[in-house]
Design an enzyme around this catalytic site. Structure first.
Site, PDB file in Angstrom:
ATOM      1  N   ASN A 391     -26.664  39.688 -50.337  1.00 19.83           N
ATOM      2  CA  ASN A 391     -26.000  40.633 -51.226  1.00 19.83           C
ATOM      3  C   ASN A 391     -25.811  42.017 -50.605  1.00 19.83           C
ATOM      4  O   ASN A 391     -24.702  42.440 -50.318  1.00 19.83           O
ATOM      5  CB  ASN A 391     -26.802  40.753 -52.528  1.00 19.83           C
ATOM      6  CG  ASN A 391     -25.981  41.346 -53.657  1.00 19.83           C
ATOM      7  OD1 ASN A 391     -25.076  42.130 -53.430  1.00 19.83           O
ATOM      8  ND2 ASN A 391     -26.302  40.979 -54.875  1.00 19.83           N
ATOM      9  N   ASP A 392     -26.902  42.736 -50.388  1.00 18.20           N
ATOM     10  CA  ASP A 392     -26.820  44.123 -49.929  1.00 18.20           C
ATOM     11  C   ASP A 392     -26.154  44.263 -48.565  1.00 18.20           C
ATOM     12  O   ASP A 392     -25.446  45.234 -48.306  1.00 18.20           O
ATOM     13  CB  ASP A 392     -28.216  44.751 -49.883  1.00 18.20           C
ATOM     14  CG  ASP A 392     -28.872  44.791 -51.255  1.00 18.20           C
ATOM     15  OD1 ASP A 392     -28.148  45.080 -52.229  1.00 18.20           O
ATOM     16  OD2 ASP A 392     -30.079  44.513 -51.359  1.00 18.20           O
ATOM     17  N   ILE A 393     -26.377  43.292 -47.686  1.00 16.74           N
ATOM     18  CA  ILE A 393     -25.863  43.405 -46.313  1.00 16.74           C
ATOM     19  C   ILE A 393     -24.379  43.071 -46.210  1.00 16.74           C
ATOM     20  O   ILE A 393     -23.790  43.151 -45.135  1.00 16.74           O
ATOM     21  CB  ILE A 393     -26.661  42.510 -45.350  1.00 16.74           C
ATOM     22  CG1 ILE A 393     -26.532  41.044 -45.758  1.00 16.74           C
ATOM     23  CG2 ILE A 393     -28.115  42.939 -45.283  1.00 16.74           C
ATOM     24  CD1 ILE A 393     -27.154  40.084 -44.756  1.00 16.74           C
ATOM     25  N   SER A 432     -31.924  45.697 -53.605  1.00 21.84           N
ATOM     26  CA  SER A 432     -31.912  47.156 -53.671  1.00 21.84           C
ATOM     27  C   SER A 432     -31.464  47.659 -55.034  1.00 21.84           C
ATOM     28  O   SER A 432     -31.557  48.844 -55.331  1.00 21.84           O
ATOM     29  CB  SER A 432     -30.980  47.725 -52.598  1.00 21.84           C
ATOM     30  OG  SER A 432     -29.649  47.366 -52.881  1.00 21.84           O
TER      31      SER A 432
END
Length: 464
Positions: A391-393, A432
């Site tokens: 997700n975040d990356i 995050s």
């Protein structure tokens, strides 16, 4: 006899540790590097046990049996998804060991050859004080990191007004107590150093957000090494000094590399001065946001007719233990003439190298696995980007939204592929807590469900 050649044996162990680090720097040599590290540790333990200064073999053997049993059971039961927590827990034990050794040396210095009570050598007091301070910070900091990774403690940053001033004040107080300890050798000052360092370890880690935890795990690894090196001076053990310095230096270098990969300040990591704010939850299909929800059959048809597919593994793959079926999907795509590559972000998962280990476990060829800087430009030529819980990356907000907590962090440019197939359990935000607009992009098809089950269904659909 052993006493005379012990320094040589320790030096040989240190060389094995250095070679082990070199081997661990590449997937193809990692297993050999691990074996060299095990051999070096066995040699170090045997050399220490056989030295004539040992007073009680019974306690040592008992400790080895108990510790070996706990370590074996843990290694057999631990899941790959829990490795970050395990590493953080091990770091805490190293810090605690440093504190215990320092306490023993302070109250019984004659056993360590550093003087007598009230007359400890100044150099030994300095080494002991620094070792116990770093060890205590490592212990509580690692416990907090373990709690955040395990979910026992909220991953949300805990911040308050004057936090940095408080941390700075504690550092100054600790340094002051170290000076007073060296001048008077007072037990109150020694225990004050421990208490304040334990508190500082907590305060340094609680403001760290979920997206930054991989860097913190690496930094705590460095702290544990320096703590071990400091106690090595107290014990007058050259191998412990060398090994601690190796771990400390390598952990610091890795943290620096990861900071560059996340566009974070290295100094901020050391001081615990950064953390991502939590974002709000995502609701799809409401307002102007509308996500396309697909099925395994849709994904199978799209990938089977693609020429180039880039697979992006993330923590979702680790949780579902889907690495083996992902390898099966890759093999099937290649059998249909599809060019398949894997894209790895430096901080994918929750610790450095997490995804590399999982793919290696599934025997994915090393020449198909590429780091961010080597693969990012290829997304524009890819027909499909198959994202598995990363997700975040993959969040484009890191490039476009200056108000985002992850702004400036290099991410994989998956949105440039013709089609993005995004596998997630839900439309929720990542670790995050930051929303991902990629879910609602025109070329994104969301595949909601367990990563392993969804990938298995895609494989079955392609076979049909």
């Amino acid at each position: 006899m052993i006493a005379s050649i012990a320094p040589i044996l320790y030096l040989f162990s240190a060389v094995l540790f250095i070679l082990a680090l070199r081997g661990l720097s590449h997937p193809e040599s990692a297993r050999g590097g691990l074996n060299l590290g095990i051999l070096g540790m066995m040699l170090a333990i045997l050399t220490t046990i056989l030295t004539p200064t040992i007073a009680s073999y019974g306690l040592i053997v008992t400790g080895i049996i108990i510790g070996g049993f706990i370590g074996t059971v843990t290694a057999l039961k631990i899941k790959m998804t829990a490795l970050p927590q395990l590493v953080a827990a091990f770091h805490s034990l190293v810090g605690l060991a440093a504190v215990c050794v320092a306490v023993a040396a302070f109250h019984n210095p004659q056993s360590y050859g550093i003087g007598a009570p009230g007359e400890i050598k100044l150099s030994s007091l300095i080494e002991m004080a620094l070792g116990v301070a770093i060890g205590a910070i490592t212990f509580t900091g690692s416990v907090i990191a373990w709690g955040k990774l395990q979910g026992v403690i909220s991953g949300k940053p805990v911040t308050f007004s004057g936090q940095h001033l408080l941390n700075a004040g504690l550092v100054i107080l600790i340094l002051g107590l170290i000076i007073l300890l060296c001048l008077s050798e007072g037990a109150l000052y020694f225990w004050g150093i421990i208490a304040l360092s334990l508190l500082l370890g907590i305060l340094l880690i609680i403001p760290i957000g979920g997206a930054d935890m991989p860097v913190i795990v690496s930094m705590l690894n460095s702290y544990s090494g320096w703590a071990a090196a400091g106690i090595g001076f107290t014990l007058q053990n050259p191998l412990l000094i060398i090994t601690g310095a190796l771990v400390g230096a390598s952990g610091a270098i890795l943290s620096y590399i990861m900071c560059k990969g996340m566009n974070r300040s290295f100094l901020s990591v050391i001081l615990g001065g950064f953390g991502a704010e939590q974002g709000g939850s995502v609701s799809y299909g409401s307002g102007e946001k509308s996500a396309k929800i697909g099925s395994a059959d849709d994904a199978a048809f799209i990938m089977k007719n693609a020429a180039r597919v880039i697979i992006v593994p993330g923590y979702g793959m680790a949780v579902a233990q889907a690495q083996h079926v992902v390898r099966e999907l890759s093999d099937m795509l290649k059998s249909h003439g599809v060019d398949v590559k894997f894209a790895i972000h430096p901080v994918a998962g929750r610790m450095p190298g997490h995804m590399n280990v999982l793919l290696a476990e599934a025997n994915v060829p090393y020449d198909e696995v590429f780091e961010l800087e080597d693969i990012n430009r290829e997304f524009a030529q890819a027909d499909v980007a198959y994202v598995i819980g990363a997700n975040d990356i993959t969040n484009p907000s890191a490039r476009s939204d200056s108000s985002s907590p992850i702004y400036g962090m290099p991410v994989l440019d998956v949105e440039r592929a013709k089609t993005v197939l995004f596998v997630k359990r839900s439309m929720g935000s990542g670790y995050s807590g930051v929303d991902n607009p990629l879910f609602f992009a025109e070329n994104t098809l969301m595949l909601l469900g367990d990563a392993k089950k969804m990938t298995e269904d895609i494989v079955k659909a392609m076979e049909a």
